[in-house]
Write an enzyme that holds these catalytic residues in place. Structure first.
Site, PDB file in Angstrom:
ATOM      1  N   CYS A   1       0.669  -1.189   0.038  1.00  0.00           N
ATOM      2  CA  CYS A   1       0.048   0.047   0.027  1.00  0.00           C
ATOM      3  C   CYS A   1       0.921   1.220  -0.043  1.00  0.00           C
ATOM      4  O   CYS A   1       1.587   1.482   0.919  1.00  0.00           O
ATOM      5  CB  CYS A   1      -0.937  -0.129   1.279  1.00  0.00           C
TER       6      CYS A   1
ATOM      7  N   CYS B   1       0.091   4.234   2.593  1.00  0.00           N
ATOM      8  CA  CYS B   1       0.303   3.481   4.042  1.00  0.00           C
ATOM      9  C   CYS B   1       1.801   3.812   4.193  1.00  0.00           C
ATOM     10  O   CYS B   1       2.411   4.216   5.373  1.00  0.00           O
ATOM     11  CB  CYS B   1       0.224   2.012   4.228  1.00  0.00           C
TER      12      CYS B   1
END
Length: 89
Positions: A13, A16
């Site tokens: 991600c 993230c």
């Protein structure tokens, strides 16, 4: 009162990875007053489902009374700090 920040993320991600340094700064500044938990949604699907995580990053701030605040997407430090203060950290 104990305060926990649960960071739901995945290694793949991109957002993230943007969130990580913000959380690391807060953790360093908070000096143990908040418990930080990193939860990989790929490895912990049950926990992610329990918290109804549908997209990542998702941050959940909890205290002894339950969930105080939930953030979806990259969240700025000021918002996170405010939620931690509200939770009693």
């Amino acid at each position: 009162m104990s305060v926990t920040l649960k960071d739901f993320y995945a290694d793949w991600c991109g957002p993230c990875k943007t969130q990580d340094p913000i959380l690391e700064e807060i953790e360093a500044d908070r000096d143990g007053s908040v418990e930080f938990e990193k939860i990989d949604v790929d490895e912990n699907q049950e926990t992610a489902n329990e918290y109804q995580v549908r997209s990542i990053p998702t941050l959940v701030v909890e205290n002894d009374d339950g969930v105080v605040e939930r953030f979806i997407g990259v969240t700025q430090r000021e918002e996170i700090e405010s939620a931690l203060d509200e939770a009693g950290a």
